[in-house]
Every structure is written in C-alpha cells, then in structure tokens.
Scaffold this motif. Structure first.
Motif, PDB file in Angstrom:
ATOM      1  N   ARG A 127       0.823  -1.088  -0.152  1.00 13.78           N
ATOM      2  CA  ARG A 127      -0.094  -0.200  -0.013  1.00 13.78           C
ATOM      3  C   ARG A 127       0.915   1.288  -0.068  1.00 13.78           C
ATOM      4  NH1 ARG A 127      -3.109  -3.360   3.309  1.00 13.78           N
ATOM      5  NH2 ARG A 127      -5.087  -3.841   2.228  1.00 13.78           N
TER       6      ARG A 127
ATOM      7  N   GLN B 194       1.112   5.637  -1.430  1.00  9.05           N
ATOM      8  CA  GLN B 194       0.563   7.093  -1.617  1.00  9.05           C
ATOM      9  C   GLN B 194       1.113   7.887  -2.720  1.00  9.05           C
ATOM     10  OE1 GLN B 194      -0.074   9.363   2.061  1.00  9.05           O
ATOM     11  NE2 GLN B 194      -0.994   7.427   3.211  1.00  9.05           N
TER      12      GLN B 194
ATOM     13  N   GLN C  68       5.183   9.322  -2.745  1.00 13.18           N
ATOM     14  CA  GLN C  68       5.965   8.291  -1.789  1.00 13.18           C
ATOM     15  C   GLN C  68       7.398   7.944  -2.551  1.00 13.18           C
ATOM     16  OE1 GLN C  68       4.007   5.395   0.269  1.00 13.18           O
ATOM     17  NE2 GLN C  68       3.688   6.605   2.128  1.00 13.18           N
TER      18      GLN C  68
ATOM     19  N   PRO D 173      -0.682   6.704  -9.901  1.00  7.60           N
ATOM     20  CA  PRO D 173      -1.601   6.204  -9.183  1.00  7.60           C
ATOM     21  C   PRO D 173      -2.722   4.993  -9.869  1.00  7.60           C
ATOM     22  CG  PRO D 173      -1.578   8.666  -8.665  1.00  7.60           C
ATOM     23  CD  PRO D 173      -0.938   8.171  -9.943  1.00  7.60           C
TER      24      PRO D 173
ATOM     25  N   TYR E 277      -2.398   2.079  -4.828  1.00  7.45           N
ATOM     26  CA  TYR E 277      -2.343   3.464  -4.031  1.00  7.45           C
ATOM     27  C   TYR E 277      -3.382   3.682  -3.200  1.00  7.45           C
ATOM     28  CZ  TYR E 277       1.389   4.946  -7.406  1.00  7.45           C
ATOM     29  OH  TYR E 277       2.505   5.204  -8.049  1.00  7.45           O
ATOM     30  N   ALA E 278      -3.294   4.606  -2.308  1.00  9.97           N
ATOM     31  CA  ALA E 278      -4.466   5.157  -1.495  1.00  9.97           C
ATOM     32  C   ALA E 278      -5.567   5.575  -2.437  1.00  9.97           C
ATOM     33  CB  ALA E 278      -4.007   5.754  -0.275  1.00  9.97           C
ATOM     34  N   ASN E 279      -6.847   5.125  -1.941  1.00 13.64           N
ATOM     35  CA  ASN E 279      -7.975   5.756  -2.939  1.00 13.64           C
ATOM     36  C   ASN E 279      -7.894   5.575  -4.134  1.00 13.64           C
ATOM     37  OD1 ASN E 279      -8.392   7.177  -0.270  1.00 13.64           O
ATOM     38  ND2 ASN E 279      -7.015   8.697  -0.810  1.00 13.64           N
ATOM     39  N   HIS E 280      -7.264   4.421  -4.490  1.00 13.41           N
ATOM     40  CA  HIS E 280      -7.524   3.993  -6.012  1.00 13.41           C
ATOM     41  C   HIS E 280      -7.910   2.439  -6.076  1.00 13.41           C
ATOM     42  CE1 HIS E 280      -5.704   7.777  -7.323  1.00 13.41           C
ATOM     43  NE2 HIS E 280      -6.263   7.626  -8.435  1.00 13.41           N
TER      44      HIS E 280
END
Ligand code: CU
Length: 494
Positions: A252, A254, A257, A317, A340-343
């Motif tokens: 995981r 972001q 990063q 992302p 990716y976060a939120n994907h």
C-alpha cells in the motif's frame, strides 16, 4: 494468517486447533511418515549453552513447517522460526553478534552468512571447514557484522537429488547491516524475496533470459556441443516472500512516496526479471554495496544469491502488479499487487514494461583499475547428462574437489576471469570477499562491488579481488544443482 481461512484447508483442520499447535504436530507427522524415531521435545537432545556465554542476540530454529502460499495452496518445507522468509536480522555495522541455531531436523545443517566478512569456521560452508549444526542439536555462530548493506543468510547444505534440502527449502532470510552513515531518504522500506516452490526435474529450460542472440558470446565454441541436455530444476509455484501474487496483503502506497525496496533472489535455480508498468527503479546498491552511479531502470534482473536495492518513486496512481516479466512465472505467483491509497479497483493491471536489457556496467564508472598482481582464469563447462541424467559441471576441466590450484597470497590483487563455455547463465559467488567488476563481455567498468555476478551464456566476466580475508574460501555457482554437481572450487591462502 487468518485462522478461519486456515482451517478450511483439508487435513490441516485436524491439527489446527491453535496456530501454535501446528508446527509440533506437523513435525511429528512428518517424522513418523519418514519412519524416524518418535520425536522428542525439540530441546531434549541438545546441550544448553554454557553459563559463561552471553545471551544470543538471535535464535534460529530449523524445523519442518507449512507455508500457506495462497488460499488452498499450502506447501511443506523446512524453515527458520516457522516463518518464510526467516526473521529479519537487523544489526549495526561492526556490532558483535551471537546467533544460536537450533536444528530440529534429522539432518546436519549449515547457515551461511552471505556477503559478510566472517572466518571460514563461521561462514557456514562445509567445504571451508565450518562445523555442522548437528541433527537435533545446536550451534552458536558469533561474528562481527560487516560490511554494511543488504546481506542474507541461508542453508548451505548439499541437496544433490533431494529437492527438499539446501536452497530448495524455506531456509533463508534477510540480514541487514545498517551503516552509521546511511543517507537513505524514503517513506517506506520493503523486503521482497523472490522464490519458487515444489521443485521438480525436467528437460525443459526454465530460463529464457539465458541466451540472447544479440549477446557477444565471446566464449561460444566454433562447433556446438550436440549432446542432449540433462534434467534441470523447474518449479510450478512462485511467491514473493511467502505469498503468491494476489494472495497476500498488497503493497500500500501513496502518490509521491519513495519506497526503498530490498530485493533478494532466494531461488535455488532461476534468474528473474521484475518490472512495474509506468514506474522506474532507481538502483542504489548491488549485493548491498552502494553503486558509484545510481541509475534509473524499468526492469531489474536478479539471479539466485543476488540483492538489488532500489528506490521506487510512486507517481502513477492505480492498482498495479509488480512482477516477473515471464507470464508463466508471474501467473504462477511471482508478483505482488501495488495499491495506491484511494484507488481501489477490482483488478490490478499488468502491462509489460518497455523491454530493457539489464547491464551492470551502467552503474559503474570508467576509472582505470590498479594493475592486478596475477590473473586466474576459471573455465566453466557442462557435461550434458542426457534426457535421463543430470548435467555435471567442470571448473578448469574438473569437478570439485580440485587440487590446490587456486592459491592466494594475502594482500595481492587478483584478476579472476570467468569463461562460461556453456549455454546457461551462471550466478557465480565468492564467499567471505567482495570483488569489483572489471569487464563484462568485453565492456569495461569500474567501481561496482559484488559478491555474486551473472556470467552470461557463452560469456566472459572479469573481476578484481584483493586477497584480504585469509582462510579457505568457497567459490561456486549459486544454482544449487550446478554447485552440487561439480560447479565449485576452493581458494586457499598460501
Ligand atoms: Cu550455474
């Protein structure tokens, strides 16, 4: 492991009333199946450490274990502390460490400290005179952790035709020696060990990266050997660490990063090429040693025994597969999902990265090398085993053991020239020393320090090694089967 998931696996339900019951019950089942004597308590046959000894910094227990590679896919192997990889051993450079190894199996074992400067009697190679960790016994390894960088530890037992020993097992782990001057700037640090499982013998060549017709092949004979190839080791299952692609937690991240990846190829037999579509790897160290010219690449090629440390910048992302370029190996498990976060999306995407050749020399400089005091030529040849036999391997015309022909004098600088007169690529490893790459198929380079180097099919690689670690020093191909069937030699100090 999620216990509710676990108890769905057939016979394992019988014994898995508690996770900690699993290993002893399994050990017992295995021992009885093999007709061994009834198992004792693991510590019963061992001697306790002397009272004067300080407490060990780490304990490694070698024992049969199960690995849940994926739901419904559980394999049996031998491992350290019931985990694959074994525990991360993280120490400071120069730290004096004691590792207590408890052998809860019925065969002698050796733990090799790969890439470290340790004495021959501690290095974990029988050929160098390191004593075994006896069956149902224990042995303490004590050494100073040096040099800094990504090192590793693994079984150095011979396997021969027993594909449940040595590098075919789960006996491997990361050993990270932190330098006081580590300039690392990253948001996450991850350890990725590449593995294959359930090895079998086959005449099918597993490795499509070995013979590129565009390679110069300076060692190719004018007349090709027409003898049929022997059986080599293949595998139906692959993993990164202990999980097949899609079975474990995703990596995981972001957007923005920087991820530091410590990669290790812990396979007994296969070279791997790894990519992640739309992302690049900035390679900062090879075999744990910082490279003089960090470079950005799309694909990392890594052979058994090698380590590659790289920074990955997360700037596309989505949900992607980081994995082996060969479809068969990736679809059989060699990969990990990068999310990716939120994907969140239902299916991670694989797209092959731009085809990029791996070339060590891009990480080096053009600085001249000091003159070598002596050149030692090492010629590697295959004696094909035919469709029902095993290939044997010759170093300068002979299988191991050799008679005192590789002699070193302390302090001298040696140019080792590896001539590969076979159609396989070989990752050759020198114990207890580092060497510097000098020439790769005729291309000069400088400043790259390694302990394992791929010598391409029909290729030639020259390295410089300063004889600064007196004691017996094993040299071998890191493909277990090649090592077991002749591809090794000892350097001796005069
Ligand atoms: Cu080899």
């Amino acid at each position: 492991m999620n216990r509710r998931d676990f108890v769905r696996f057939g016979w394992a339900t019988v014994i898995a009333t508690g996770a900690d019951l699993l290993r002893p019950a399994f050990t017992q089942a295995l021992a009885l199946r093999q007709g061994a004597r009834p198992p004792q308590h693991p510590m019963a046959a061992t001697s306790e450490p002397k009272a004067a000894e300080r407490a060990a910094d780490f304990t490694l227990q070698i024992a049969p274990m199960l690995v849940e590679l994926a739901p419904q896919v559980v394999i049996s192997t031998t491992g350290y502390n019931n985990t694959v990889p074994g525990p991360l051993l993280r120490v400071r450079e120069g730290q004096s460490i004691a590792v207590e190894v408890v052998n809860d199996t019925d065969v002698p074992e050796y733990v090799h400290w790969h890439g470290l400067f340790v004495p021959s009697d501690t290095d974990g190679a029988e050929e160098e005179g390191t004593p075994a960790v006896p069956p149902q016994g224990r042995r303490r390894y004590e050494f100073v952790a040096k040099p800094a960088g990504s090192r590793w530890y693994h079984s150095h037992a011979m396997a021969m035709l027993d594909l449940h020993r040595g590098a075919y097992t789960g006996q491997f782990g990361f050993l990270l020696i932190d330098s006081a001057s580590d300039p690392g700037r990253y948001d996450q640090e991850v350890f990725l060990a590449l593995r294959d499982w359930q090895p079998y013998l086959t005449t099918m060549d597993q490795d499509d990266s070995s013979a590129d017709p565009n390679d110069p092949m300076p060692e190719k004979p004018a007349k090709p050997d027409s003898q049929p190839n022997g059986l080599e080791v293949g595998a139906p299952l692959y993993s990164i660490n202990d999980k097949m692609l899609g079975a474990g937690e995703p990596l995981r991240v972001q957007a923005g990063q920087r991820i530091l990846m410590h990669r290790l190829n812990a396979s007994a037999s296969q070279i791997h090429r790894i990519g992640l579509f739309g992302h690049h790897f900035r390679v900062i160290a090879l075999d744990g040693n910082p490279v003089p010219m960090p470079q950005t690449v799309d694909v990392i090629e890594i052979a058994p025994g090698e380590r590659v440390d790289a920074i990955m910048e997360m700037n596309l992302p989505g949900v992607w597969i980081l994995g082996e370029l060969r479809d068969a190996a990736r679809q059989s498990g060699l990969g990990i999902v990068v999310e990716y976060a939120n994907h969140a999306q239902p299916r991670p995407q694989w797209l092959p990265p731009a085809k990029a050749r791996w070339d060590y020399s891009i990480f080096g400089t053009t600085a001249p090398h000091p003159p070598a005091d002596e050149t030692i030529d090492l010629v590697f040849e295959k004696v094909p085993g035919g469709p029902h036999g095993i290939n044997h391997w010759l170093v300068n015309g002979k299988e191991y053991p050799h008679e005192r022909e590789f002699m070193l004098r302390q302090g001298r600088r040696y140019r080792l020239v590896f001539h590969n007169r076979s159609d396989d690529a070989h990752p050759v490893h020198v114990h207890r020393h580092l060497f510097e790459l000098v020439e790769l198929n005729g291309k000069p380079t400088s400043g790259i320090k390694k302990d394992t180097v791929i010598v391409p099919a029909f290729g030639r690689v020259a390295v410089d090694m300063v004889a600064d670690q007196p004691g017996l020093t094993l040299f071998h191909c890191h493909i277990q089967q090649h090592m077991d069937f002749g591809f090794k030699a000892l350097f001796r100090y005069v």
